[in-house]
Write an enzyme that holds these catalytic residues in place. Structure first.
Site, PDB file in Angstrom:
ATOM      1  CG  ASP B 195      26.166  41.506  41.804  1.00 19.01           C
ATOM      2  OD1 ASP B 195      25.333  42.044  40.891  1.00 19.01           O
ATOM      3  OD2 ASP B 195      26.249  42.261  42.945  1.00 19.01           O
ATOM      4  CG  ASP B 219      35.291  33.366  30.744  1.00 18.99           C
ATOM      5  OD1 ASP B 219      35.251  32.388  30.307  1.00 18.99           O
ATOM      6  OD2 ASP B 219      36.142  33.731  31.721  1.00 18.99           O
TER       7      ASP B 219
HETATM    8  C1  LIG Z   1      25.640  47.386  45.284  1.00 21.09           C
HETATM    9  C2  LIG Z   1      26.998  47.307  44.570  1.00 21.09           C
HETATM   10  C3  LIG Z   1      27.437  48.608  44.210  1.00 21.09           C
HETATM   11  C4  LIG Z   1      27.849  46.228  45.435  1.00 21.09           C
HETATM   12  C5  LIG Z   1      29.265  45.957  45.062  1.00 21.09           C
HETATM   13  O1  LIG Z   1      29.262  45.956  43.462  1.00 21.09           O
HETATM   14  O2  LIG Z   1      30.284  46.014  45.583  1.00 21.09           O
HETATM   15  C6  LIG Z   1      27.345  45.157  45.855  1.00 21.09           C
HETATM   16  O3  LIG Z   1      26.911  44.205  44.706  1.00 21.09           O
HETATM   17  C7  LIG Z   1      27.991  44.197  46.710  1.00 21.09           C
HETATM   18  O4  LIG Z   1      28.604  43.294  46.498  1.00 21.09           O
HETATM   19  O5  LIG Z   1      28.185  44.881  47.934  1.00 21.09           O
HETATM   20  C1  LIG Z   2      40.830  30.178  27.157  1.00 25.27           C
HETATM   21  C2  LIG Z   2      40.000  31.433  27.395  1.00 25.27           C
HETATM   22  C3  LIG Z   2      40.660  32.616  26.701  1.00 25.27           C
HETATM   23  C4  LIG Z   2      38.572  31.305  27.126  1.00 25.27           C
HETATM   24  C5  LIG Z   2      37.805  32.684  27.343  1.00 25.27           C
HETATM   25  O1  LIG Z   2      38.085  33.439  28.456  1.00 25.27           O
HETATM   26  O2  LIG Z   2      36.769  33.135  26.599  1.00 25.27           O
HETATM   27  C6  LIG Z   2      37.770  30.258  27.915  1.00 25.27           C
HETATM   28  O3  LIG Z   2      37.774  30.471  29.149  1.00 25.27           O
HETATM   29  C7  LIG Z   2      36.350  30.058  27.284  1.00 25.27           C
HETATM   30  O4  LIG Z   2      35.431  30.473  27.989  1.00 25.27           O
HETATM   31  O5  LIG Z   2      36.460  29.740  26.105  1.00 25.27           O
END
Ligand SMILES: CC(C)[C@H](C(=O)O)[C@@H](O)C(=O)O
Ligand SMILES: CC(C)[C@H](C(=O)O)[C@@H](O)C(=O)O
Lengths: 322, 322
Positions: B195, B219
């Protein structure tokens, strides 16, 4: 009526931005009773539980909770706290403000992130010495109550983000349940794959508005949106349940600047504005938002926004503009 | 030595960009034998399997495969094809080019995406009428061979992306195994939560270089990076296994423009350059890349890059600059 508010500063800059937000709330003509409670890394370091039972119980009983920032123990602190208020949706607005440099100046998004399941339900196992599994859970119930919230929040329609082309049964269920509830409520939806959405948001965020997403996808996409608008220092959030809610800035404990008095309090003060809306104090909420916006535009600004102001400077400025 | 190449145009613009890439390959002093095979939506529509056994077998035997684009049946076509060549890593470079508008002009990234497991292993179940599960699988073996590849690819070091603060056992295993192999090979690594990385990439992509990621995260993050450099029309990729490999543009079948002759062939031609590198034809690879870069800079350009050129115009220009 006095609103009972649990206040949990948490770690790092949490104990700098939370007092700023409390000062702002206290400056309004609204009655609050604040009760502070502890959580976070510093407890673990002192040999205690990072989330004491008393803290969890306080959040579970307060009208609303204001949370500061989580550190290393985040998953043991903020995830159970979100559950303690039974929040099924994490509302994350991400918008640009005049005066703040943004990668994409037309960004005005709200993520409605599923807040109870997906990978966060957390059934993990080490099946052997070299293989682990995590079972992601998706129920109609969770998707449906999220969708009902979305229909009230965005009667003009919303986008459903998912990866149902690969996660056919789980994200397929999520997408179908959300779309079904929307249709029953005569709310229009469109849908987009989360990978494509990540690209679209970078290129043309103005084409999106309210986005309903599974839990982990919402985590990643809302941080992406924070990048678009200029950083995490501006993003508030609300974890909303049927009877209570918890409000927190999207940023973390920022150990690199903790203790220096230069953390941007805007995200936490904007979270306090969401808390006011939730407590049916829309005028007070609007006053706070207007004062924050005016301060973002005219300054002072903290270093994360290229300024030299302190947390205190920014808080004073917001208070003076209330 | 003649290189045996399986050619699978797939759906939509696949049958426009693949002939362009083949023309470029044929213009080089390298011996190829191309064998074409079918896959995709159009087969399903005709009542056939979207991925015929013969196509899968061809990819499993060829020295390398060049794939065009997948449509609605993507998960039934490209995922098994990636497995058919036993590819354990999906190499996705994303960089800006002079002459092409980019959201972030300093972007020069390579994602090394785990290509066999995570949610793509795909153990999904409907456990009841209203509850589905997906079991994500992470093994040391997959993380280790990805890490070994990463150490050869980026001896100067790389970043490990993960969400081990929530997916402790699975992404924890991934992170630990990759870091362990890197240490054994004296390769430096740092790590970042996916994230936070999504935000950092939007704000400061120049701080990253080679990023090793779990499957689904790769991806989403590589599509995000496509946004940063100006769109999917430029991103090539290589699915590399121990004995063979499959090359494909990152973009999909683009049904909105399929048949119009205006698809950007650059991603596929750049994928062909990766194929040349893989076949130990680095000079030919470099010639192709240089010609594509010169054409991106000087034109003609297809409409996705703001130009008015056709696939044919761009291909001619690249051929003339070889
Ligand atoms: C710290 C973590 C557990 C949290 C989450 O993944 O939700 C943070 O990234 C958020 O988005 O608030
Ligand atoms: C089409 C899909 C299955 C594929 C994936 O998720 O890998 C695409 O998004 C990619 O990144 O090549």
């Amino acid at each position: 009526m006095t609103h009972e508010i649990a206040v949990i500063p948490g770690d790092g800059i949490g104990s700098e931005v939370i007092p700023a937000a409390i000062e702002v709330l206290e400056a309004l003509e609204v009655d609050f009773e604040f009760t502070e409670a502890e959580a976070g890394d510093h407890l673990l370091e002192a040999g205690r539980e990072p989330l004491p039972e008393a803290t969890e119980a306080l959040a579970a009983e307060a009208d609303a909770t204001l949370f500061g920032a989580a550190g290393e123990t985040a998953a043991d602190v903020i995830i159970p706290l979100r559950a303690a208020v039974d929040s099924f949706v994490n509302v994350r607005p991400a918008r640009t403000y005049p005066g703040v440099d943004a990668v994409k100046s037309e960004t005005d998004l709200v993520f409605l992130r599923e807040n109870t399941e997906g990978v966060y339900a957390g059934h993990e196992d080490d099946l052997s010495e070299n293989l682990s599994t995590l079972t992601r859970v998706v129920t109609d119930e969770a998707a449906e109550r999220l969708a009902e919230y979305a229909c009230e929040y965005a009667p003009e329609g919303f986008t459903i983000a998912h990866k149902a082309n690969v996660m056919r049964k789980t994200d397929g269920r999520f997408r179908d349940a959300v779309a079904r509830v929307a249709e029953e409520n005569d709310v229009e939806t469109d849908e987009v794959l989360i990978d494509a959405l990540a690209m679209h948001l970078v290129l043309r965020p103005e084409e999106y508005d309210v986005i309903v997403t599974p839990n982990l996808a919402g985590d990643v996409l809302s941080d992406l949106a924070a990048g678009l608008v200029g950083g995490l220092g501006l993003l508030p959030s609300a974890n909303v349940g049927p009877e209570r809610a918890l409000f927190e800035p999207v940023h973390g404990s920022a150990p690199d600047i903790a203790g220096e008095g230069i953390a941007n309090p805007s995200a936490t003060i904007l979270s306090a504005a969401m808390l006011l809306d939730y407590l049916a104090e829309p005028e007070a909420a609007e006053r706070v938002r207007t004062a924050v916006e005016a301060t973002l535009e005219a300054g002072p600004r903290t270093p994360d926004l290229g300024g030299e102001g302190t947390t205190e400077d920014v808080t004073r400025a917001i208070l003076s503009r209330l």
